[in-house]
Enzyme design. Structure first.
Site, PDB file in Angstrom:
ATOM      1  N   TYR A 181       0.834  -1.212   0.000  1.00  0.00           N
ATOM      2  CA  TYR A 181       0.000   0.000   0.000  1.00  0.00           C
ATOM      3  C   TYR A 181       0.865   1.258   0.000  1.00  0.00           C
ATOM      4  O   TYR A 181       0.612   2.201  -0.753  1.00  0.00           O
ATOM      5  CB  TYR A 181      -0.909  -0.037   1.219  1.00  0.00           C
ATOM      6  CG  TYR A 181      -1.948   1.053   1.307  1.00  0.00           C
ATOM      7  CD1 TYR A 181      -3.114   0.989   0.559  1.00  0.00           C
ATOM      8  CD2 TYR A 181      -1.773   2.131   2.171  1.00  0.00           C
ATOM      9  CE1 TYR A 181      -4.087   1.963   0.662  1.00  0.00           C
ATOM     10  CE2 TYR A 181      -2.738   3.126   2.289  1.00  0.00           C
ATOM     11  CZ  TYR A 181      -3.888   3.037   1.530  1.00  0.00           C
ATOM     12  OH  TYR A 181      -4.854   4.021   1.637  1.00  0.00           O
ATOM     13  N   LYS A 208       0.930   4.063  -2.945  1.00  0.00           N
ATOM     14  CA  LYS A 208       0.551   5.450  -2.684  1.00  0.00           C
ATOM     15  C   LYS A 208       1.697   6.411  -2.964  1.00  0.00           C
ATOM     16  O   LYS A 208       1.473   7.550  -3.404  1.00  0.00           O
ATOM     17  CB  LYS A 208       0.074   5.583  -1.240  1.00  0.00           C
ATOM     18  CG  LYS A 208      -1.256   4.885  -0.969  1.00  0.00           C
ATOM     19  CD  LYS A 208      -2.359   5.343  -1.911  1.00  0.00           C
ATOM     20  CE  LYS A 208      -3.739   4.885  -1.458  1.00  0.00           C
ATOM     21  NZ  LYS A 208      -4.809   5.300  -2.394  1.00  0.00           N
TER      22      LYS A 208
END
Length: 250
Positions: free
Chosen positions: A151, A155
């Site tokens: 993640y 991002k």
């Protein structure tokens, strides 16, 4: 002002639903996209009951053909999509030594590949119209977060993607910016609390105590930022990453 058409991905609930409703209240027509079209019903109802115009579209943003069909449907039913909010996301958290290749690929597929496919498919409408707004949802996790190697990497990648699109598309009247939320009270953060075995109220209190403003964020906080970036008057703001996190971050 010309009435614009916006696409918001991952808009069935949480941040995406709040952004979709805010853009509709700003006067945009909004296509609400999620993997399950029927899951968008509550967002669509909220928009239409307030007098807005919207459609729900089921699409897998990580699938090229699904994205092409979804964007074409939006163009046919609402008009050229010149505002794009890349919000769709999933979590597959785990420590590195426990993280599977599928966990890595699925997160990269939705966040990075999905944002790429949606931006590539909508940019032709934006450049033709001489106006466009792309907002990518990054995260404070881009700065690093335990148990989120996939993640965090996705991002952080979206921030580089954002800056590059700003450079490439700026001369066509298209801006691209990113919002990096801190802790936002949503179903996703509730799932994280459950994963780590902490009651959600306690989880939120800990997150609030870590901020300068001593509170957690809400989906409307992100919707406010998206509204600013999408405004026609914000054409001189591009390539920026706005941390909406209750205080400065290192």
């Amino acid at each position: 002002m010309t009435q614009r058409t916006a696409i918001v991905t991952g808009a069935a609930r949480g941040i995406g639903a709040a952004v979709a409703q805010r853009l509709a209240s700003d006067g945009l027509q909004v296509a609400v996209i999620d993997l399950d079209e029927s899951a968008c019903a509550s967002t669509v109802e909220a928009i239409t009951s307030a007098g807005g115009k919207t459609i729900a579209v089921g699409a897998d943003v990580s699938d090229e053909e699904s994205v092409k069909k979804a964007v074409q449907r939006v163009a046919d039913e609402l008009g050229a999509p010149t505002v794009l909010i890349n919000n769709a996301g999933i979590l597959r958290d785990n420590l590195l030594f426990k993280m599977s290749v599928d966990d890595w690929d699925m997160v990269m597929g939705v966040h990075l590949r999905g944002s790429f496919l949606m931006a590539r498919e909508t940019q032709s409408h934006m450049t033709k119209e001489g106006f466009g707004r792309i907002v990518n949802l990054s995260s404070s996790s881009a700065l690093g977060n335990r148990g989120q190697a996939n993640y965090s990497a996705a991002k952080a990648g979206l921030q580089g993607f954002t800056k590059t699109l700003a450079i490439e598309l700026g001369k066509f009247g298209v801006t691209c910016n990113a919002i990096a939320p801190g802790f936002i009270a949503t179903d996703m953060t509730a799932a994280t609390a459950e994963r780590v075995g902490v009651p959600f109220d306690d989880f939120m209190k800990g997150a609030a105590d870590a901020t300068a403003v001593k509170k957690v964020g809400r989906p409307d906080d992100i919707a406010n930022a998206a509204s600013f970036f999408c405004d026609e008057r914000s054409g001189y703001v591009s390539g920026q990453v706005l941390y909406v996190a209750g205080g400065p971050l290192n």
